[in-house]
Design a protein around this motif. Structure first.
Motif, PDB file in Angstrom:
ATOM      1  N   GLU A 269       0.820  -1.207   0.000  1.00 44.25           N
ATOM      2  CA  GLU A 269       0.000   0.000   0.000  1.00 44.25           C
ATOM      3  C   GLU A 269       0.858   1.262   0.000  1.00 44.25           C
ATOM      4  O   GLU A 269       0.362   2.372  -0.197  1.00 44.25           O
ATOM      5  CB  GLU A 269      -0.918   0.021   1.235  1.00 44.25           C
ATOM      6  CG  GLU A 269      -2.001  -1.035   1.239  1.00 44.25           C
ATOM      7  CD  GLU A 269      -3.142  -0.689   0.294  1.00 44.25           C
ATOM      8  OE1 GLU A 269      -3.170   0.448  -0.210  1.00 44.25           O
ATOM      9  OE2 GLU A 269      -3.987  -1.563   0.056  1.00 44.25           O
ATOM     10  N   GLY A 270       2.165   1.080   0.261  1.00 43.45           N
ATOM     11  CA  GLY A 270       3.069   2.224   0.295  1.00 43.45           C
ATOM     12  C   GLY A 270       2.847   3.127   1.489  1.00 43.45           C
ATOM     13  O   GLY A 270       3.163   4.320   1.452  1.00 43.45           O
ATOM     14  N   ASN A 271       2.307   2.565   2.589  1.00 45.34           N
ATOM     15  CA  ASN A 271       2.003   3.406   3.747  1.00 45.34           C
ATOM     16  C   ASN A 271       2.725   2.952   5.013  1.00 45.34           C
ATOM     17  O   ASN A 271       2.267   3.205   6.125  1.00 45.34           O
ATOM     18  CB  ASN A 271       0.490   3.465   3.991  1.00 45.34           C
ATOM     19  CG  ASN A 271      -0.116   2.085   4.236  1.00 45.34           C
ATOM     20  OD1 ASN A 271       0.600   1.087   4.294  1.00 45.34           O
ATOM     21  ND2 ASN A 271      -1.434   2.019   4.370  1.00 45.34           N
ATOM     22  N   SER A 272       3.848   2.249   4.861  1.00 47.59           N
ATOM     23  CA  SER A 272       4.641   1.844   6.024  1.00 47.59           C
ATOM     24  C   SER A 272       5.268   3.086   6.662  1.00 47.59           C
ATOM     25  O   SER A 272       5.760   3.969   5.964  1.00 47.59           O
ATOM     26  CB  SER A 272       5.749   0.866   5.614  1.00 47.59           C
ATOM     27  OG  SER A 272       5.194  -0.348   5.178  1.00 47.59           O
ATOM     28  N   LYS A 273       5.225   3.155   7.985  1.00 53.11           N
ATOM     29  CA  LYS A 273       5.770   4.289   8.724  1.00 53.11           C
ATOM     30  C   LYS A 273       6.881   3.783   9.632  1.00 53.11           C
ATOM     31  O   LYS A 273       6.654   2.921  10.477  1.00 53.11           O
ATOM     32  CB  LYS A 273       4.678   4.959   9.558  1.00 53.11           C
ATOM     33  CG  LYS A 273       3.493   5.467   8.740  1.00 53.11           C
ATOM     34  CD  LYS A 273       3.865   6.649   7.866  1.00 53.11           C
ATOM     35  CE  LYS A 273       2.640   7.190   7.141  1.00 53.11           C
ATOM     36  NZ  LYS A 273       2.958   8.325   6.264  1.00 53.11           N
ATOM     37  N   PHE A 274       8.074   4.321   9.458  1.00 48.28           N
ATOM     38  CA  PHE A 274       9.203   3.831  10.231  1.00 48.28           C
ATOM     39  C   PHE A 274       9.072   4.207  11.703  1.00 48.28           C
ATOM     40  O   PHE A 274       8.779   5.351  12.055  1.00 48.28           O
ATOM     41  CB  PHE A 274      10.513   4.363   9.659  1.00 48.28           C
ATOM     42  CG  PHE A 274      10.864   3.763   8.322  1.00 48.28           C
ATOM     43  CD1 PHE A 274      10.889   2.380   8.156  1.00 48.28           C
ATOM     44  CD2 PHE A 274      11.159   4.559   7.234  1.00 48.28           C
ATOM     45  CE1 PHE A 274      11.197   1.812   6.929  1.00 48.28           C
ATOM     46  CE2 PHE A 274      11.474   4.008   5.997  1.00 48.28           C
ATOM     47  CZ  PHE A 274      11.489   2.632   5.850  1.00 48.28           C
ATOM     48  N   LEU A 275       9.307   3.219  12.547  1.00 43.25           N
ATOM     49  CA  LEU A 275       9.111   3.365  13.980  1.00 43.25           C
ATOM     50  C   LEU A 275      10.082   4.374  14.594  1.00 43.25           C
ATOM     51  O   LEU A 275       9.690   5.180  15.455  1.00 43.25           O
ATOM     52  CB  LEU A 275       9.277   1.988  14.632  1.00 43.25           C
ATOM     53  CG  LEU A 275       9.081   1.870  16.132  1.00 43.25           C
ATOM     54  CD1 LEU A 275       7.683   2.319  16.538  1.00 43.25           C
ATOM     55  CD2 LEU A 275       9.312   0.425  16.579  1.00 43.25           C
TER      56      LEU A 275
END
Length: 464
Positions: A269-275
């Protein structure tokens, strides 16, 4: 007694062990890329669980694995033109740094896949001898037709499995749904020697081998994200119950996914958010508090505004308990905590009950309210929050002048005084006397206190 929802039985069940220890295994990261916010949620919610079980008086043996070899890691290392080990070591460190900043407990065991190859080979050999697995030119596969209980954990049908089967299926498998235990390596790929040829383990076999190697029998809790139920945990269950004579797992416990505007977070989805970005911007306590607000089994909506809201509320909690010693001084609040947590780790219910209790008692007996604050601090520390008691500086004389301006009595507890101030300001707002309300807000801002309209706690320190 703690009740946990068991994914396998689809019911709440008491956590009880015939042994003196509660054995917990958490599926850890596949270290091909930096941890995202979903990894943070899984780590924190099960850290809450382990901490609460310990608080309840039970000893916990906690294991969390690291998958440091698989197809994704190989693909990513080729893309970056580095070895799979360089990539794995770098990303493993990123995960450990994030876990530490989130104040997650260090597991008693943290095995790596590449360090457990011998145990995996032994397990695969055992499955072949028992006729649950077969050897082909491309590797070794588990024959699901030999395992009558396949798909009982996930509740799927074989039609669903086949419709979701990925492309590039090896042609020498007996059945499309059979899964790899050992993969013969292609040229220039990492490999280990085995009786079936040089290769590497399939993804699912590692956890079965690690659990057997560490615990030597049935475990109490196997946990992870609900995206792992199928195929990973389904296949683990098939391998382990086929190879060993025990039931493998008593409680299957899974957390829900992180959503962005209703969409599940994923690379596709291209919506990964880096922790790490959010930990740096908000701190580990605020991230923990954000995860605490939602039921661990349900999807959790994620946004910057929700993080900001969590930051404000948690800062107010810090201000509330500033300067008190942590201790179980308020039995009513302690019971609320135990009742909520025993009900399948119902952290949002605890928060709701806690804030209602605070609002009901904040203007009451001062000595009793200090006991309440002491208990809040103790319970939050049980849940893994760290309070440094940073000194909040305020010009007391100026604060007194601001309160006198509004004919508000000065109390020993600054929270009581400011809450009275906010109540009077809200009267002005309700009467649409916005100039007076704005004036009151600006006066407090001068001494470092920010009023947060619409926030459940009402105010925070400006330097928080």
């Amino acid at each position: 007694m703690l009740k946990l929802y068991n994914t396998f039985t689809k019911s709440l069940e008491n956590l009880a062990s015939t042994d003196s220890d509660i054995k917990v295994y958490l599926c850890g990261p596949t270290v091909q890329s930096s941890p995202h916010i979903g990894h943070g949620r899984s780590a924190v919610v099960f850290d809450f669980m382990v901490r609460y079980i310990k608080y309840s008086g039970m000893n916990v043996i906690f294991a969390r694995n690291i998958t440091d070899i698989d197809d994704k890691i190989i693909e990513k290392s080729i893309e970056e033109n580095i070895s799979y080990k360089e990539l794995g070591d770098r990303v493993t460190k990123e995960f450990k740094d994030s876990y530490d900043k989130l104040n997650c407990l260090t597991p008693d065991f943290e095995p790596k896949a590449t360090e457990t190859i011998d145990q995996m080979i032994d397990l695969i050999d055992d499955l072949i001898r028992k006729d649950y697995a077969y050897v082909t030119k491309s590797g070794v596969y588990f024959d699901v037709s030999k395992y009558d209980s396949y798909l009982e954990l996930s509740g799927r049908s074989f039609d669903e499995v086949l419709s979701g089967t990925r492309v590039n299926i090896e042609e020498d498998k007996k059945n499309s749904e059979d899964f790899a235990l050992w993969k013969i390596s292609k040229e220039n790929e990492p490999s280990w020697k085995s009786p079936w040829g040089s290769g590497r383990p399939g993804w699912h076999i590692e956890c079965s081998a690690m659990i057997h190697d560490i615990f030597k029998g049935e475990i109490d809790i196997h946990c992870g994200g609900n995206d792992l139920i199928f195929p990973h945990h389904e296949n683990e269950r098939a391998q382990s119950t086929s190879a060993f004579s025990h039931n493998f797992v008593k409680h299957w416990v899974h957390n829900g996914m992180i959503n962005f505007s209703g969409k599940k977070m994923s690379k596709s989805e291209g919506n990964s958010k880096f922790l790490a970005e959010y930990i740096d911007n908000y701190g580990g306590n605020v991230l923990r508090y954000f995860f605490l607000r939602a039921n661990y089994r349900k999807p959790q909506e994620f946004s910057e505004s929700l993080l900001e809201e969590s930051k404000v509320t948690f800062n107010n909690i810090e201000s509330l308990i500033y300067g008190v010693e942590a201790g179980l001084e308020d039995s009513n609040l302690e019971k609320m905590f135990n009742d909520a947590m025993n009900d399948d780790l119902n952290t949002p219910k605890f928060l709701g009950d806690m804030f209602e209790y605070i609002n009901k008692n904040k203007n009451g007996n001062r000595t009793q309210f200090i006991k309440t604050k002491s208990t809040i601090k103790y319970l939050f520390e049980i849940l893994g929050f760290v309070f440094e008691d940073k000194e909040q500086k305020v010009d007391i004389k100026l604060l007194e002048n601001i309160l006198i301006e509004q004919n508000i009595q000065i109390e020993n507890d600054i929270n009581v005084s400011i809450n009275k101030f906010i109540a009077k300001r809200n009267e002005y707002r309700n009467n649409k006397e916005f100039e007076k309300a704005d004036y009151m807000r600006n006066r407090l801002d001068e001494i470092g206190i920010v009023i947060e309209d619409g926030n459940e706690s009402g105010w925070r320190w400006k330097n928080s």
